[in-house]
Design a protein around this motif. Sequence first.
Motif, PDB file in Angstrom:
ATOM      1  N   ALA A  30       0.674  -1.263  -0.042  1.00  0.00           N
ATOM      2  CA  ALA A  30       0.010  -0.082   0.018  1.00  0.00           C
ATOM      3  C   ALA A  30       0.753   1.295  -0.041  1.00  0.00           C
ATOM      4  O   ALA A  30       0.444   2.284  -0.797  1.00  0.00           O
ATOM      5  CB  ALA A  30      -0.855   0.009   1.263  1.00  0.00           C
ATOM      6  N   ILE A  31       1.889   1.208   0.811  1.00  0.00           N
ATOM      7  CA  ILE A  31       2.694   2.696   0.741  1.00  0.00           C
ATOM      8  C   ILE A  31       3.537   2.547  -0.693  1.00  0.00           C
ATOM      9  O   ILE A  31       3.736   3.657  -1.116  1.00  0.00           O
ATOM     10  CB  ILE A  31       3.789   2.177   1.886  1.00  0.00           C
ATOM     11  N   VAL A  32       3.937   1.542  -1.083  1.00  0.00           N
ATOM     12  CA  VAL A  32       4.717   1.583  -2.376  1.00  0.00           C
ATOM     13  C   VAL A  32       3.830   2.157  -3.300  1.00  0.00           C
ATOM     14  O   VAL A  32       4.111   2.910  -4.374  1.00  0.00           O
ATOM     15  CB  VAL A  32       5.167   0.147  -2.868  1.00  0.00           C
ATOM     16  N   ASP A  33       2.451   1.514  -3.572  1.00  0.00           N
ATOM     17  CA  ASP A  33       1.323   2.053  -4.516  1.00  0.00           C
ATOM     18  C   ASP A  33       1.146   3.645  -4.011  1.00  0.00           C
ATOM     19  O   ASP A  33       0.753   4.299  -5.197  1.00  0.00           O
ATOM     20  CB  ASP A  33       0.250   1.365  -4.240  1.00  0.00           C
ATOM     21  N   ALA A  34       1.249   4.115  -2.931  1.00  0.00           N
ATOM     22  CA  ALA A  34       0.840   5.504  -2.481  1.00  0.00           C
ATOM     23  C   ALA A  34       1.856   6.486  -3.131  1.00  0.00           C
ATOM     24  O   ALA A  34       1.613   7.734  -3.192  1.00  0.00           O
ATOM     25  CB  ALA A  34       0.566   5.651  -1.188  1.00  0.00           C
ATOM     26  N   ALA A  35       3.437   5.913  -3.478  1.00  0.00           N
ATOM     27  CA  ALA A  35       4.146   6.850  -3.863  1.00  0.00           C
ATOM     28  C   ALA A  35       4.316   6.821  -5.191  1.00  0.00           C
ATOM     29  O   ALA A  35       4.233   5.622  -5.833  1.00  0.00           O
ATOM     30  CB  ALA A  35       5.602   6.386  -2.901  1.00  0.00           C
ATOM     31  N   LEU A  36       4.954   7.807  -5.682  1.00  0.00           N
ATOM     32  CA  LEU A  36       5.427   7.974  -7.298  1.00  0.00           C
ATOM     33  C   LEU A  36       6.783   7.633  -7.501  1.00  0.00           C
ATOM     34  O   LEU A  36       7.163   7.206  -8.472  1.00  0.00           O
ATOM     35  CB  LEU A  36       4.882   9.412  -7.846  1.00  0.00           C
ATOM     36  N   MET A  37       7.505   7.960  -6.541  1.00  0.00           N
ATOM     37  CA  MET A  37       9.078   7.889  -6.597  1.00  0.00           C
ATOM     38  C   MET A  37       9.612   7.183  -5.438  1.00  0.00           C
ATOM     39  O   MET A  37       9.252   7.195  -4.314  1.00  0.00           O
ATOM     40  CB  MET A  37       9.864   9.055  -7.087  1.00  0.00           C
ATOM     41  N   CYS A  38      10.715   6.636  -5.773  1.00  0.00           N
ATOM     42  CA  CYS A  38      11.727   5.873  -4.666  1.00  0.00           C
ATOM     43  C   CYS A  38      12.996   6.364  -4.841  1.00  0.00           C
ATOM     44  O   CYS A  38      13.410   7.037  -5.976  1.00  0.00           O
ATOM     45  CB  CYS A  38      11.509   4.341  -4.672  1.00  0.00           C
ATOM     46  N   HIS A  55       8.905   4.757 -10.068  1.00  0.00           N
ATOM     47  CA  HIS A  55       8.599   3.238  -9.669  1.00  0.00           C
ATOM     48  C   HIS A  55       7.020   2.971  -9.627  1.00  0.00           C
ATOM     49  O   HIS A  55       6.046   3.840  -9.642  1.00  0.00           O
ATOM     50  CB  HIS A  55       8.974   2.782  -8.348  1.00  0.00           C
ATOM     51  N   TRP A  56       6.678   1.579  -9.964  1.00  0.00           N
ATOM     52  CA  TRP A  56       5.457   1.008  -9.978  1.00  0.00           C
ATOM     53  C   TRP A  56       5.387  -0.356  -9.496  1.00  0.00           C
ATOM     54  O   TRP A  56       6.422  -1.001  -9.460  1.00  0.00           O
ATOM     55  CB  TRP A  56       4.648   1.205 -11.138  1.00  0.00           C
ATOM     56  N   ARG A  57       4.396  -0.855  -8.985  1.00  0.00           N
ATOM     57  CA  ARG A  57       4.384  -2.206  -8.372  1.00  0.00           C
ATOM     58  C   ARG A  57       3.375  -3.028  -9.294  1.00  0.00           C
ATOM     59  O   ARG A  57       2.464  -2.621  -9.774  1.00  0.00           O
ATOM     60  CB  ARG A  57       4.110  -2.043  -7.023  1.00  0.00           C
ATOM     61  N   ASP A  58       3.801  -4.199  -9.401  1.00  0.00           N
ATOM     62  CA  ASP A  58       2.912  -5.250  -9.940  1.00  0.00           C
ATOM     63  C   ASP A  58       2.879  -6.524  -9.392  1.00  0.00           C
ATOM     64  O   ASP A  58       4.081  -7.162  -9.432  1.00  0.00           O
ATOM     65  CB  ASP A  58       3.120  -5.347 -11.613  1.00  0.00           C
ATOM     66  N   GLY A  59       2.170  -6.998  -8.646  1.00  0.00           N
ATOM     67  CA  GLY A  59       2.217  -8.031  -7.673  1.00  0.00           C
ATOM     68  C   GLY A  59       3.073  -8.117  -6.390  1.00  0.00           C
ATOM     69  O   GLY A  59       3.086  -6.805  -6.133  1.00  0.00           O
ATOM     70  N   GLN A  60       4.007  -8.897  -6.383  1.00  0.00           N
ATOM     71  CA  GLN A  60       5.130  -8.960  -5.329  1.00  0.00           C
ATOM     72  C   GLN A  60       6.407  -8.296  -5.969  1.00  0.00           C
ATOM     73  O   GLN A  60       7.348  -8.496  -5.204  1.00  0.00           O
ATOM     74  CB  GLN A  60       5.393 -10.136  -4.869  1.00  0.00           C
ATOM     75  N   HIS A  61       6.289  -7.303  -6.945  1.00  0.00           N
ATOM     76  CA  HIS A  61       7.604  -6.589  -7.525  1.00  0.00           C
ATOM     77  C   HIS A  61       7.394  -5.233  -7.670  1.00  0.00           C
ATOM     78  O   HIS A  61       6.399  -4.925  -7.967  1.00  0.00           O
ATOM     79  CB  HIS A  61       8.278  -7.481  -8.873  1.00  0.00           C
ATOM     80  N   LEU A  83      16.472   0.432  -1.627  1.00  0.00           N
ATOM     81  CA  LEU A  83      15.478   1.338  -1.856  1.00  0.00           C
ATOM     82  C   LEU A  83      14.666   2.077  -0.834  1.00  0.00           C
ATOM     83  O   LEU A  83      14.238   1.228   0.204  1.00  0.00           O
ATOM     84  CB  LEU A  83      14.329   0.858  -2.839  1.00  0.00           C
ATOM     85  N   THR A  84      14.384   3.272  -0.582  1.00  0.00           N
ATOM     86  CA  THR A  84      13.691   3.966   0.530  1.00  0.00           C
ATOM     87  C   THR A  84      12.479   4.630  -0.149  1.00  0.00           C
ATOM     88  O   THR A  84      12.559   5.312  -1.202  1.00  0.00           O
ATOM     89  CB  THR A  84      14.490   4.563   1.339  1.00  0.00           C
ATOM     90  N   ILE A  85      11.301   4.514   0.406  1.00  0.00           N
ATOM     91  CA  ILE A  85      10.104   5.600   0.149  1.00  0.00           C
ATOM     92  C   ILE A  85       9.662   6.019   1.352  1.00  0.00           C
ATOM     93  O   ILE A  85       9.570   5.445   2.373  1.00  0.00           O
ATOM     94  CB  ILE A  85       9.081   4.373  -0.478  1.00  0.00           C
ATOM     95  N   ALA A  86       9.177   7.427   1.227  1.00  0.00           N
ATOM     96  CA  ALA A  86       8.767   8.201   2.364  1.00  0.00           C
ATOM     97  C   ALA A  86       7.850   8.873   1.874  1.00  0.00           C
ATOM     98  O   ALA A  86       7.889   9.771   0.971  1.00  0.00           O
ATOM     99  CB  ALA A  86       9.981   8.927   3.085  1.00  0.00           C
ATOM    100  N   LEU A  87       6.409   9.181   2.717  1.00  0.00           N
ATOM    101  CA  LEU A  87       5.460   9.513   2.586  1.00  0.00           C
ATOM    102  C   LEU A  87       5.202  10.656   3.834  1.00  0.00           C
ATOM    103  O   LEU A  87       5.059  10.055   4.902  1.00  0.00           O
ATOM    104  CB  LEU A  87       4.301   8.943   2.084  1.00  0.00           C
ATOM    105  N   TYR A 104       3.872   9.848   9.053  1.00  0.00           N
ATOM    106  CA  TYR A 104       4.638   9.302   7.971  1.00  0.00           C
ATOM    107  C   TYR A 104       4.332   8.019   7.738  1.00  0.00           C
ATOM    108  O   TYR A 104       3.941   7.211   8.665  1.00  0.00           O
ATOM    109  CB  TYR A 104       6.139   9.706   8.015  1.00  0.00           C
ATOM    110  N   ARG A 105       4.527   7.593   6.373  1.00  0.00           N
ATOM    111  CA  ARG A 105       4.556   6.181   6.035  1.00  0.00           C
ATOM    112  C   ARG A 105       6.003   5.888   5.227  1.00  0.00           C
ATOM    113  O   ARG A 105       6.121   6.673   4.471  1.00  0.00           O
ATOM    114  CB  ARG A 105       3.283   5.885   5.100  1.00  0.00           C
ATOM    115  N   SER A 106       6.708   5.132   5.443  1.00  0.00           N
ATOM    116  CA  SER A 106       7.757   4.478   4.772  1.00  0.00           C
ATOM    117  C   SER A 106       8.101   3.115   4.635  1.00  0.00           C
ATOM    118  O   SER A 106       7.686   2.161   5.373  1.00  0.00           O
ATOM    119  CB  SER A 106       9.103   5.300   5.770  1.00  0.00           C
ATOM    120  N   VAL A 107       8.913   2.914   3.416  1.00  0.00           N
ATOM    121  CA  VAL A 107       9.188   1.516   3.406  1.00  0.00           C
ATOM    122  C   VAL A 107      10.880   1.583   2.847  1.00  0.00           C
ATOM    123  O   VAL A 107      11.541   2.382   2.159  1.00  0.00           O
ATOM    124  CB  VAL A 107       8.204   0.894   2.172  1.00  0.00           C
ATOM    125  N   VAL A 108      11.622   0.229   3.437  1.00  0.00           N
ATOM    126  CA  VAL A 108      12.823   0.063   3.104  1.00  0.00           C
ATOM    127  C   VAL A 108      12.898  -1.389   2.198  1.00  0.00           C
ATOM    128  O   VAL A 108      12.317  -1.987   3.099  1.00  0.00           O
ATOM    129  CB  VAL A 108      13.720   0.229   4.085  1.00  0.00           C
TER     130      VAL A 108
END
Length: 223
Positions: A30-38, A55-61, A83-87, A104-108
Amino acid sequence: MSDKSAAPSPRTRIRRMPERASYDTDAIAAIVDAALMCNVAFQIDGSVHAIPTLHWRDGQHLYIHGAKASRMLKALTEGEACLTIALADGLVLARSALHHSMNYRSVVIYGRFEAVTDPREKQRSLQALIDGLYPERWETLRPINDKELNATSVLRIALDEASAKVRNWGVKDDAEDLAWPVWAGVIPLNTRLGRPLAEQDSKVSEVPATRFDCRSENSFESE
């Protein structure tokens, strides 16, 4: 949400404020999808680089793309990446400077990218990028040709080794500060769509829909 102690690897385990951690695949997606860039961190000749990219997500990639001659894309298939993503979702104003914070929401994500080499799969991936941003737009476009497809590299990395970290609550002040006469609370942060600016020679006047036209919990706001 899955057990917060179930990090997929030692390097993804969140040690600082582990109560904010999640290793749940749906929460990460959900966080990967909410962000436009990583931001992609990698090494070339012993030098560390960190490059922001769409970036974009398709399934588990998670997918990225770029010119076939890109040094970054070549390096990403030859070594490990992070890779890092932060909203940023809100400004948290407390009664003391120490307890000011941010929601915030973030992913590593850790791992190694692999190239998508099959032409049909590459085209399908690029269609997922376009239609993910602008639903059903791909079929309205001038078809991609072999030269364009060959000049574009598409890479993907599995979301198997990833962690999310989220703060989504209000002020946590010390009890002795609660009576201090200053405003305390959260100021939400949102990204909104601006007014479309059509090219003068555009053959169509109707503005296409985007995935941000509808507000959802894990997406940008549009007005």
